[in-house]
Design a protein around this motif. Structure first.
Motif, PDB file in Angstrom:
ATOM      1  N   LEU A 153       0.829  -1.209   0.000  1.00 16.95           N
ATOM      2  CA  LEU A 153       0.000   0.000   0.000  1.00 16.95           C
ATOM      3  C   LEU A 153       0.861   1.255   0.000  1.00 16.95           C
ATOM      4  CD1 LEU A 153      -2.757   1.398   0.250  1.00 16.95           C
ATOM      5  CD2 LEU A 153      -2.581   1.145   2.737  1.00 16.95           C
ATOM      6  N   MET A 154       1.879   1.287   0.872  1.00 19.56           N
ATOM      7  CA  MET A 154       2.734   2.468   0.981  1.00 19.56           C
ATOM      8  C   MET A 154       3.517   2.705  -0.306  1.00 19.56           C
ATOM      9  SD  MET A 154       3.756   4.874   3.065  1.00 19.56           S
ATOM     10  CE  MET A 154       5.139   6.012   3.312  1.00 19.56           C
ATOM     11  N   LEU A 155       4.067   1.635  -0.888  1.00 18.04           N
ATOM     12  CA  LEU A 155       4.827   1.797  -2.125  1.00 18.04           C
ATOM     13  C   LEU A 155       3.920   2.229  -3.266  1.00 18.04           C
ATOM     14  CD1 LEU A 155       7.312  -1.220  -1.984  1.00 18.04           C
ATOM     15  CD2 LEU A 155       7.832   1.212  -1.773  1.00 18.04           C
ATOM     16  N   THR A 156       2.706   1.693  -3.303  1.00 20.61           N
ATOM     17  CA  THR A 156       1.757   2.098  -4.350  1.00 20.61           C
ATOM     18  C   THR A 156       1.428   3.585  -4.237  1.00 20.61           C
ATOM     19  OG1 THR A 156       0.785  -0.125  -4.360  1.00 20.61           O
ATOM     20  CG2 THR A 156      -0.524   1.649  -5.331  1.00 20.61           C
ATOM     21  N   LEU A 157       1.175   4.046  -3.011  1.00 23.72           N
ATOM     22  CA  LEU A 157       0.880   5.460  -2.799  1.00 23.72           C
ATOM     23  C   LEU A 157       2.085   6.335  -3.172  1.00 23.72           C
ATOM     24  CD1 LEU A 157      -1.061   5.357   0.611  1.00 23.72           C
ATOM     25  CD2 LEU A 157      -1.986   5.875  -1.660  1.00 23.72           C
ATOM     26  N   ALA A 158       3.290   5.888  -2.776  1.00 25.89           N
ATOM     27  CA  ALA A 158       4.494   6.676  -3.083  1.00 25.89           C
ATOM     28  C   ALA A 158       4.718   6.770  -4.590  1.00 25.89           C
ATOM     29  CB  ALA A 158       5.715   6.047  -2.398  1.00 25.89           C
ATOM     30  N   LEU A 159       4.565   5.653  -5.308  1.00 36.26           N
ATOM     31  CA  LEU A 159       4.767   5.676  -6.759  1.00 36.26           C
ATOM     32  C   LEU A 159       3.668   6.470  -7.459  1.00 36.26           C
ATOM     33  CD1 LEU A 159       5.925   1.971  -7.315  1.00 36.26           C
ATOM     34  CD2 LEU A 159       7.334   4.038  -7.239  1.00 36.26           C
ATOM     35  N   TRP A 160       2.436   6.369  -6.942  1.00 35.55           N
ATOM     36  CA  TRP A 160       1.350   7.173  -7.505  1.00 35.55           C
ATOM     37  C   TRP A 160       1.629   8.656  -7.323  1.00 35.55           C
ATOM     38  CZ3 TRP A 160      -1.941  10.464  -4.718  1.00 35.55           C
ATOM     39  CH2 TRP A 160      -2.991  11.005  -5.476  1.00 35.55           C
ATOM     40  N   TRP A 161       2.121   9.038  -6.141  1.00 37.05           N
ATOM     41  CA  TRP A 161       2.454  10.447  -5.884  1.00 37.05           C
ATOM     42  C   TRP A 161       3.567  10.910  -6.820  1.00 37.05           C
ATOM     43  CZ3 TRP A 161       6.895  12.904  -3.822  1.00 37.05           C
ATOM     44  CH2 TRP A 161       6.710  14.236  -3.470  1.00 37.05           C
ATOM     45  N   LEU A 162       4.562  10.038  -7.057  1.00 35.41           N
ATOM     46  CA  LEU A 162       5.651  10.408  -7.959  1.00 35.41           C
ATOM     47  C   LEU A 162       5.167  10.616  -9.384  1.00 35.41           C
ATOM     48  CD1 LEU A 162       8.539   8.043  -6.760  1.00 35.41           C
ATOM     49  CD2 LEU A 162       8.489  10.535  -6.599  1.00 35.41           C
ATOM     50  N   ARG A 163       4.128   9.881  -9.781  1.00 38.15           N
ATOM     51  CA  ARG A 163       3.647   9.948 -11.157  1.00 38.15           C
ATOM     52  C   ARG A 163       2.590  11.027 -11.376  1.00 38.15           C
ATOM     53  NH1 ARG A 163       4.999   5.693 -14.386  1.00 38.15           N
ATOM     54  NH2 ARG A 163       6.042   3.944 -13.350  1.00 38.15           N
ATOM     55  N   SER A 164       1.880  11.430 -10.331  1.00 37.14           N
ATOM     56  CA  SER A 164       0.719  12.295 -10.557  1.00 37.14           C
ATOM     57  C   SER A 164       0.843  13.695  -9.954  1.00 37.14           C
ATOM     58  CB  SER A 164      -0.541  11.629  -9.981  1.00 37.14           C
ATOM     59  OG  SER A 164      -0.386  11.404  -8.600  1.00 37.14           O
ATOM     60  N   THR A 199      11.838   9.463   1.191  1.00 37.64           N
ATOM     61  CA  THR A 199      12.664   8.285   1.449  1.00 37.64           C
ATOM     62  C   THR A 199      12.810   8.024   2.958  1.00 37.64           C
ATOM     63  OG1 THR A 199      14.667   9.653   1.290  1.00 37.64           O
ATOM     64  CG2 THR A 199      13.933   8.528  -0.702  1.00 37.64           C
ATOM     65  N   GLY A 200      12.820   9.107   3.756  1.00 45.34           N
ATOM     66  CA  GLY A 200      12.841   8.923   5.211  1.00 45.34           C
ATOM     67  C   GLY A 200      11.576   8.253   5.698  1.00 45.34           C
ATOM     68  N   GLY A 201      10.436   8.644   5.119  1.00 51.07           N
ATOM     69  CA  GLY A 201       9.180   7.994   5.481  1.00 51.07           C
ATOM     70  C   GLY A 201       9.169   6.518   5.122  1.00 51.07           C
ATOM     71  N   LEU A 202       9.764   6.160   3.958  1.00 53.60           N
ATOM     72  CA  LEU A 202       9.852   4.750   3.582  1.00 53.60           C
ATOM     73  C   LEU A 202      10.731   3.981   4.569  1.00 53.60           C
ATOM     74  CD1 LEU A 202      10.244   5.069  -0.315  1.00 53.60           C
ATOM     75  CD2 LEU A 202       8.220   4.336   0.949  1.00 53.60           C
TER      76      LEU A 202
END
Length: 295
Positions: A153-164, A199-202
C-alpha cells in the motif's frame, strides 16, 4: 532435504516487501540528488524509537504507531537534507562529501540515541493483532500479512504520488536527468527536502515493520542499511523496478538459507548472490540511469 515451501514463500515475500521499501528509498535518493545516504540506518533506528514513543505515550493502536514511525523517518530525512545535502551539494566531489557527511551524521545520531535511550532494546506492541490465515498448508500470521499489505500500500501510494503530483514529477525529472531538470527551473534544494522526506518515510515504515521481530535499539539500523544498499546496488542504483526485482531475489535467498542452512549463513549467501549478479551485470539488474547521469 525437507524444505518448508510455505514458510519459505511467506518469509520471502515479507522480506522482499520490506527490503524493497528500503532499497527504493536508497535508489530515489541517489538518482535524484546524487547522494549515497549513509545515514539511512540512523533514520531507520530513530523512526523505530519514534514509533515506540508513540506507543508508550499516545496510543498503541497499530495504524497510529505506524504513522508515528513514518513521520519520524520523514522528519529525520528533512534533517539529513538540511545538514548533509544543502550546504555541500554544489561543492566539488559532492558524492564523496555527501557520503562522508551522511556517515558522520549517522555516527553522531547513533551515539545520541544511545545516550538518550540507553542500550536496552525496546519492543513495539502487536501492530496487526493476533489473527492467522490458513492457505492450504501455509499459515499467514498477522505480523507477516500486515507487513506485506502495508508495504504494498505504501509503495503504491508513493509511486502514484511520484507519477501524478507536481512535486513527484519534479523528482522524476531529477531522477532522469538532474542537469536538464535544473535548466527548466526545478530547484535542487527545494526538491531535495521532498526527496529526503519521502525516502525517510519509507525507511520509517520499514523500521516499524521489522521492529515487530527484531526490536528497536540504537544500532538496529546497521543491518537494514547494509541490506538496503546491497539490494539497491544489485538492482541498479536509480532503478525502482530493479530494486524490487533484487528485493525479491534477496528475500528468497534469505528465506531458503534460513530454512536449509540456518540463519548464521544468511549474510554469506546473500553477498555471494550479489557478487554473482554484479559480475554478470556490473551496473546491476536494471542499472541504466547511472549511464544517463554520466552523459
Amino acid at each position: 532435504m525437507d524444505i518448508d515451501i510455505g514458510f519459505v514463500a511467506i518469509t520471502a515475500v515479507t522480506l522482499a516487501c520490506i527490503y524493497g521499501t528500503l532499497a527504493i528509498g536508497v535508489s530515489i535518493t541517489w538518482s535524484s540528488l546524487g547522494l549515497i545516504n549513509m545515514s539511512y540506518g540512523f533514520t531507520f533506528a530513530t523512526a523505530g524509537y519514534g514509533a515506540w514513543l508513540v506507543s508508550e505515550y499516545i496510543s498503541s493502536l497499530g495504524p497510529v504507531v505506524i504513522l508515528g514511525g513514518i513521520l519520524t523517518g520523514a522528519l529525520v530525512g528533512v534533517l539529513v537534507c538540511a545538514v548533509a545535502f544543502i550546504p555541500i551539494h554544489d561543492k566539488p566531489n559532492f558524492t564523496v562529501r555527501g557520503l562522508i557527511a551522511s556517515l558522520a551524521l549517522s555516527l553522531i545520531g547513533t551515539q545520541a540515541l544511545l545516550y538518550f535511550f540507553g542500550p536496552q532494546s525496546k519492543t513495539l506492541p502487536p501492530l496487526f493483532g493476533d489473527w492467522e490465515l490458513e492457505l492450504g498448508e501455509v499459515v499467514l500470521t498477522a505480523d507477516k500479512g500486515g507487513a506485506i499489505l502495508t508495504s504494498i500500500l505504501m509503495l503504491t501510494l508513493a509511486l502514484w504520488w511520484l507519477r501524478s503530483s507536481r512535486r513527484g514529477l519534479e523528482i522524476r525529472a531529477m531522477m532522469m536527468n538532474p542537469h536538464a531538470a535544473s535548466l527548466v527551473g526545478i530547484g535542487v534544494r527545494r526538491t531535495g527536502f521532498y526527496v529526503m522526506a519521502l525516502t525517510g518515510g519509507l525507511a520509517g515504515l520499514a523500521s516499524v515493520l521489522l521492529s515487530q521481530t527484531y526490536f528497536v535499539s540504537p544500532f538496529s539500523g546497521v543491518t537494514p542499511l547494509i541490506k538496503g544498499l546491497s539490494v539497491a546496488l544489485c538492482g541498479g542504483l536509480g532503478s525502482v523496478g530493479g530494486a524490487m526485482i533484487a528485493a525479491v531475489m534477496i528475500g528468497v535467498n534469505e528465506a531458503l538459507t534460513a530454512d536449509i542452512l540456518g540463519g548464521q549463513y544468511i549474510l554469506i549467501t546473500q553477498f555471494l548472490l550479489i557478487i554473482l549478479v554484479l559480475i554478470i551485470r556490473p551496473r546491476g539488474i536494471a542499472g541504466i540511469l547511472d549511464k544517463q547521469r554520466e552523459a
